[in-house]
Enzyme design. Structure first.
Site, PDB file in Angstrom:
ATOM      1  NE  ARG A 152     -17.984 -10.504 -31.894  1.00 36.26           N
ATOM      2  CZ  ARG A 152     -18.025  -9.972 -30.658  1.00 36.26           C
ATOM      3  NH1 ARG A 152     -19.097  -9.082 -30.441  1.00 36.26           N
ATOM      4  NH2 ARG A 152     -17.299 -10.304 -29.690  1.00 36.26           N
ATOM      5  CE  LYS A 177     -18.196 -14.985 -29.715  1.00 40.13           C
ATOM      6  NZ  LYS A 177     -16.795 -15.354 -30.499  1.00 40.13           N
ATOM      7  CG  HIS A 248     -13.702 -11.080 -38.170  1.00 43.20           C
ATOM      8  ND1 HIS A 248     -14.966 -11.019 -37.689  1.00 43.20           N
ATOM      9  CD2 HIS A 248     -13.090 -11.231 -37.105  1.00 43.20           C
ATOM     10  CE1 HIS A 248     -14.710 -11.164 -36.411  1.00 43.20           C
ATOM     11  NE2 HIS A 248     -13.761 -11.343 -36.006  1.00 43.20           N
ATOM     12  NE  ARG A 251     -14.619  -8.550 -33.749  1.00 43.32           N
ATOM     13  CZ  ARG A 251     -15.111  -7.785 -32.795  1.00 43.32           C
ATOM     14  NH1 ARG A 251     -16.024  -6.880 -33.155  1.00 43.32           N
ATOM     15  NH2 ARG A 251     -15.198  -8.336 -31.567  1.00 43.32           N
ATOM     16  CG  HIS A 274     -12.781  -8.969 -27.641  1.00 46.46           C
ATOM     17  ND1 HIS A 274     -11.328  -8.137 -28.102  1.00 46.46           N
ATOM     18  CD2 HIS A 274     -13.349  -9.359 -28.370  1.00 46.46           C
ATOM     19  CE1 HIS A 274     -11.230  -8.633 -29.312  1.00 46.46           C
ATOM     20  NE2 HIS A 274     -12.353  -9.257 -29.601  1.00 46.46           N
ATOM     21  CE1 TYR A 283      -7.853  -7.369 -34.206  1.00 45.47           C
ATOM     22  CE2 TYR A 283      -8.561  -8.085 -31.867  1.00 45.47           C
ATOM     23  CZ  TYR A 283      -8.848  -7.977 -33.297  1.00 45.47           C
ATOM     24  OH  TYR A 283      -9.826  -8.525 -33.801  1.00 45.47           O
TER      25      TYR A 283
END
Length: 311
Positions: A152, A177, A248, A251, A274, A283
């Site tokens: 990110r 994150k 992004h 990404r 994630h 995705y």
């Protein structure tokens, strides 16, 4: 209410919440307190579920300067901190019951990522960085890092010198994150550009107060997220790409291109950081190359065309 809010944020800091999360929640709760003050509601004990539902309707009907309503994600950003706050107030016995416990929040749509770039488009963006200039070498190193690792924007900004091992091809994301670390691979091409920037360009930018941050701006300090996004966007525009987003997009491209080339989705989950596999599975819906291959091999219309050709 502000005293209770300050105590809540102090508790969050002590228990390990990130500064960014606390700041986002501070803004949302302060906005709610302001709304309550305009209506004579001065204490958390004055808040009931009907009042929270009234505020939720006010958030829903709010209009931005351009006349557009808040998106579902923005609405949730205003409401979820309230749930966390009132949950804390109840656990700390400041409230007898939690008025936000059963609040029905809007559902976030499972939209596909927008602006998926092809491999050719990514290569075109990368080629916009001029390797004959210090700025171009730095930009290429940043773009290659984004595309190779899928990290990110905030994670790129926070990278330290020792967290990218260009010899082993490894990159460490510290407190990404969710305040989680993860060790990731970084490709040989990206390593080559990062090493070139680190050895040739960064010493010219370093001013002694950079905190060992890897990527430095023109002032010798760590990039602000907005400035890094602007740098990426300039290179996208130079390549003729004007899709929404900047960092992004790389990404999304990293995850989708790897899936199309056979990467297991659980590896992509680890790469992107994630927590839930369902977040990564979006995705798989974007990755259409394998689906097209199966479609061409099995759909009756395709089979009929093959027979016609043979005849």
């Amino acid at each position: 209410m502000t005293a209770y809010q300050a105590a809540f944020h102090e508790w969050e800091a002590v228990t390990g919440y990130s500064a960014r999360t606390i700041e986002q929640q501070r803004f949302a709760i302060a906005r709610f307190i302001l709304w309550c003050g305009e209506r004579g509601l001065a204490r958390p004990q004055d808040i009931t579920r009907p009042i929270l539902e009234r505020y939720q309707r006010a958030v829903y009907h709010y209009r931005k300067h351009n006349g557009q309503p808040l998106g579902v994600s923005s609405q949730l950003n205003m409401l979820l901190p309230l749930q966390a706050w009132f949950k804390w107030l109840t656990r700390q016995n400041h409230l007898l019951y939690n008025p936000a416990a059963d609040l029905d929040l809007p559902r976030k749509p499972k939209a596909l990522p927008k602006g998926l770039l092809t491999v050719a488009e990514i290569e075109s963006v990368l080629s916009q960085a001029d390797p004959a200039t210090h700025e171009g070498i730095r930009a290429r190193a940043i773009l290659e890092t984004l595309y190779s690792t899928g990290i990110r924007r905030m994670e790129v900004v926070g990278l330290k010198l020792h967290e990218v091992d260009t010899e082993r091809g490894a990159l460490m994301v510290r407190l990404g994150k969710g305040a989680k670390d993860r060790l990731l691979p970084i490709g040989a091409r990206a390593c080559a550009w990062v090493a070139k920037y680190r050895d040739e360009v960064r010493p010219l930018l370093a001013a002694g107060h950079d905190g060992q941050t890897l990527f430095l701006d023109d002032d010798g300090a760590a990039f602000q997220p907005g400035r890094l996004g602007d740098l990426v966007k300039r290179h996208l525009h130079a390549a003729g790409i004007h899709q929404p987003g900047a960092c992004h997009l790389f990404r999304h491209a990293c995850a989708t291109h790897m899936l199309e080339n056979g990467a297991d989705i659980r590896f992509i989950q680890v790469l992107l950081g994630h927590e839930k596999l369902t977040t990564t599975q979006i995705y798989a819906q974007v990755s259409i190359a394998k689906l097209k291959e199966i479609h061409d091999a099995t759909h009756p219309a395709r089979l009929n065309r093959q027979k016609t050709t043979e005849i």
